[in-house]
Design a protein around this motif. Sequence first.
Motif, PDB file in Angstrom:
ATOM      1  N   ARG A  35       0.882  -1.328  -0.110  1.00 19.03           N
ATOM      2  CA  ARG A  35       0.026  -0.034  -0.005  1.00 19.03           C
ATOM      3  C   ARG A  35       0.869   1.505   0.022  1.00 19.03           C
ATOM      4  N   THR A  36       2.060   1.100   0.566  1.00 23.68           N
ATOM      5  CA  THR A  36       2.755   2.374   0.636  1.00 23.68           C
ATOM      6  C   THR A  36       3.870   2.418  -0.456  1.00 23.68           C
ATOM      7  N   ALA A  37       3.851   1.555  -1.553  1.00 18.15           N
ATOM      8  CA  ALA A  37       5.005   1.611  -2.537  1.00 18.15           C
ATOM      9  C   ALA A  37       4.651   2.831  -3.472  1.00 18.15           C
ATOM     10  N   GLY A  38       3.439   3.702  -3.355  1.00 12.01           N
ATOM     11  CA  GLY A  38       3.247   4.544  -4.206  1.00 12.01           C
ATOM     12  C   GLY A  38       3.972   5.879  -3.571  1.00 12.01           C
ATOM     13  N   PHE A  39       4.479   5.893  -2.503  1.00 11.30           N
ATOM     14  CA  PHE A  39       4.921   7.160  -1.878  1.00 11.30           C
ATOM     15  C   PHE A  39       6.163   7.501  -2.296  1.00 11.30           C
ATOM     16  N   ALA A  40       6.574   8.829  -2.471  1.00 12.60           N
ATOM     17  CA  ALA A  40       8.131   9.280  -3.253  1.00 12.60           C
ATOM     18  C   ALA A  40       8.918   8.567  -1.844  1.00 12.60           C
ATOM     19  N   GLN A  41       8.646   8.916  -0.657  1.00 10.96           N
ATOM     20  CA  GLN A  41       9.311   8.249   0.550  1.00 10.96           C
ATOM     21  C   GLN A  41       8.515   7.911   1.537  1.00 10.96           C
ATOM     22  N   TYR A  42       8.784   7.029   2.300  1.00  9.07           N
ATOM     23  CA  TYR A  42       7.734   6.460   3.557  1.00  9.07           C
ATOM     24  C   TYR A  42       8.704   6.167   4.711  1.00  9.07           C
ATOM     25  N   CYS A  43       8.349   6.866   5.776  1.00  8.40           N
ATOM     26  CA  CYS A  43       8.710   6.617   7.312  1.00  8.40           C
ATOM     27  C   CYS A  43       7.565   6.409   8.099  1.00  8.40           C
ATOM     28  N   GLN A  44       7.760   5.651   8.965  1.00  7.55           N
ATOM     29  CA  GLN A  44       6.692   5.133   9.963  1.00  7.55           C
ATOM     30  C   GLN A  44       7.168   4.684  11.327  1.00  7.55           C
ATOM     31  N   PHE A  45       6.415   5.275  12.315  1.00  8.74           N
ATOM     32  CA  PHE A  45       6.487   4.932  13.697  1.00  8.74           C
ATOM     33  C   PHE A  45       5.783   3.718  14.025  1.00  8.74           C
ATOM     34  N   PHE A  46       6.265   2.581  14.002  1.00  6.05           N
ATOM     35  CA  PHE A  46       5.796   1.391  14.304  1.00  6.05           C
ATOM     36  C   PHE A  46       5.744   1.064  15.855  1.00  6.05           C
ATOM     37  N   ALA A  47       4.453   1.281  16.406  1.00  8.23           N
ATOM     38  CA  ALA A  47       4.599   0.924  18.061  1.00  8.23           C
ATOM     39  C   ALA A  47       4.177  -0.439  18.294  1.00  8.23           C
ATOM     40  N   ILE A 273     -11.902   4.700  10.512  1.00 11.03           N
ATOM     41  CA  ILE A 273     -10.939   5.712  10.146  1.00 11.03           C
ATOM     42  C   ILE A 273     -11.554   6.666   9.311  1.00 11.03           C
ATOM     43  N   ALA A 274     -11.750   7.811   9.750  1.00  7.73           N
ATOM     44  CA  ALA A 274     -12.359   9.033   9.113  1.00  7.73           C
ATOM     45  C   ALA A 274     -12.115   9.156   7.496  1.00  7.73           C
ATOM     46  N   ALA A 275     -12.714   8.511   6.768  1.00  2.00           N
ATOM     47  CA  ALA A 275     -12.750   8.827   5.101  1.00  2.00           C
ATOM     48  C   ALA A 275     -11.421   8.345   4.485  1.00  2.00           C
ATOM     49  N   LEU A 276     -10.718   7.526   5.369  1.00  2.00           N
ATOM     50  CA  LEU A 276      -9.151   6.893   4.865  1.00  2.00           C
ATOM     51  C   LEU A 276      -9.251   5.333   5.475  1.00  2.00           C
ATOM     52  N   PRO A 277      -9.795   4.447   4.686  1.00  2.00           N
ATOM     53  CA  PRO A 277      -9.855   3.085   5.219  1.00  2.00           C
ATOM     54  C   PRO A 277      -8.354   2.489   5.227  1.00  2.00           C
ATOM     55  N   SER A 278      -7.494   3.051   4.350  1.00  2.00           N
ATOM     56  CA  SER A 278      -5.912   2.618   4.573  1.00  2.00           C
ATOM     57  C   SER A 278      -5.061   3.692   4.092  1.00  2.00           C
ATOM     58  N   ILE A 279      -3.894   3.437   4.479  1.00  2.00           N
ATOM     59  CA  ILE A 279      -2.875   4.376   4.342  1.00  2.00           C
ATOM     60  C   ILE A 279      -2.659   4.978   2.943  1.00  2.00           C
ATOM     61  N   ASP A 280      -2.830   4.164   1.932  1.00  2.00           N
ATOM     62  CA  ASP A 280      -2.728   4.622   0.496  1.00  2.00           C
ATOM     63  C   ASP A 280      -3.737   5.511   0.168  1.00  2.00           C
ATOM     64  N   ARG A 281      -4.782   5.696   0.937  1.00  2.00           N
ATOM     65  CA  ARG A 281      -5.674   6.775   0.724  1.00  2.00           C
ATOM     66  C   ARG A 281      -5.204   8.184   1.108  1.00  2.00           C
ATOM     67  N   LEU A 282      -4.141   8.189   1.795  1.00  2.00           N
ATOM     68  CA  LEU A 282      -3.562   9.601   1.908  1.00  2.00           C
ATOM     69  C   LEU A 282      -3.546  10.506   0.707  1.00  2.00           C
ATOM     70  N   SER A 283      -3.226   9.750  -0.468  1.00  2.00           N
ATOM     71  CA  SER A 283      -3.511  10.412  -1.686  1.00  2.00           C
ATOM     72  C   SER A 283      -4.809  11.205  -1.821  1.00  2.00           C
ATOM     73  N   HIS A 284      -5.584  10.736  -1.424  1.00  2.00           N
ATOM     74  CA  HIS A 284      -7.160  11.843  -1.512  1.00  2.00           C
ATOM     75  C   HIS A 284      -6.932  12.930  -0.363  1.00  2.00           C
ATOM     76  N   PHE A 285      -6.380  12.620   0.745  1.00  2.00           N
ATOM     77  CA  PHE A 285      -6.099  13.845   1.610  1.00  2.00           C
ATOM     78  C   PHE A 285      -5.332  14.987   1.338  1.00  2.00           C
ATOM     79  N   TYR A 286      -4.077  14.451   0.521  1.00  2.00           N
ATOM     80  CA  TYR A 286      -3.106  15.248   0.021  1.00  2.00           C
ATOM     81  C   TYR A 286      -4.002  16.216  -0.911  1.00  2.00           C
ATOM     82  N   GLU A 287      -4.540  15.633  -2.182  1.00  2.00           N
ATOM     83  CA  GLU A 287      -5.163  16.409  -3.123  1.00  2.00           C
ATOM     84  C   GLU A 287      -6.334  17.245  -2.363  1.00  2.00           C
ATOM     85  N   TYR A 288      -6.956  16.797  -1.439  1.00  2.00           N
ATOM     86  CA  TYR A 288      -8.153  17.442  -0.849  1.00  2.00           C
ATOM     87  C   TYR A 288      -7.566  18.727  -0.380  1.00  2.00           C
TER      88      TYR A 288
END
Length: 314
Positions: A35-47, A273-288
């Motif tokens: 799901r995160t392969a489409g990001f230019a760079q991806y960093c994550q805090f894994f708890a 999750i409000a309007a974002l069922p998975s992390i790849d949908r952050l693209s919609h938030f960015y464009e929004y």
Amino acid sequence: MRLFSVFDAHCDTISRCWREYEGLDRNTGMISLERTAGFAQYCQFFALWTADGYTGYPVGGDSVERAYHVLLRCFQDQIARNAGKIVQCRTAQDAENAHRQGKAAAFLTVEGAELLGCDPARLDEAATAGVVGISLTWNHANALSGAHNDEPERGLSAVGKKFVAKMEKLDIIVDVSHLSEAGFWDVMEMANNPIIASHSNAKSVWNHTRNLTDEQITAIIRNQGVVGLNFYGGFVGGSLDLDAVRAHLDHILGLGGAANVALGGDWDGCDTIAALPSIDRLSHFYEYLICHGYSETVVCDLFYNNLMRVVSQR
């Protein structure tokens, strides 16, 4: 669709991978490397997280402290299995090196200091394992402090203050999400380094104990820390759409927090999750956000730069 980078401050994906016997590369959860392969760079805090009585508790009737080692091995195993795509990082330079190799950057955190027995002596062990951040409590009060909804009037204990002091000495970021407000102010009195609220929203927008007052947000801004926008419906409130998330962002920006707000999605840690069922949908938030007039500078700072700044100051 624009290419953009993501640095998110909180997910429970490791606990989910352990519980569901799924891998980090591809799974049915909210975060996967697919799901995160489409990001230019991806960093994550894994708890690393679990709690007594929670379904899927890693070690059955055994202690939460032993669960730390179970979950740590799960994290390490997932990183090793996907070494061609992701690497554990401790510093901003580590992340930059990972990105140069075309890999994602995984930062290890602990949610709830009870996983470490609330013992300052075990912070050396955590630092050796590469833990970069620890939230002092989860939803329950512990030996360090009260929590947001359990003994909320109780601040840091004597051992809690020792724990925070040693975290700072070891350059482990103090995470105040889930903490009691009394504990929050005790942390702020001690803090020499930037602190984070990895997945908390604005209480003035939605009145929930997990959200932060304007005074708390302003204190984090003065401290040069960050607040991670949480997408969990219960903390966003309202219509649970991107407008509702945006209301929290606007409120933090209105308090002067353009350099102090990040993403803290709470991925795989909740069911709504409000309007974002998975992390790849952050693209919609960015464009929004771009379509609603936010500058690319503000959006890129929210999505990546602000949290990376805090990591780089360790």
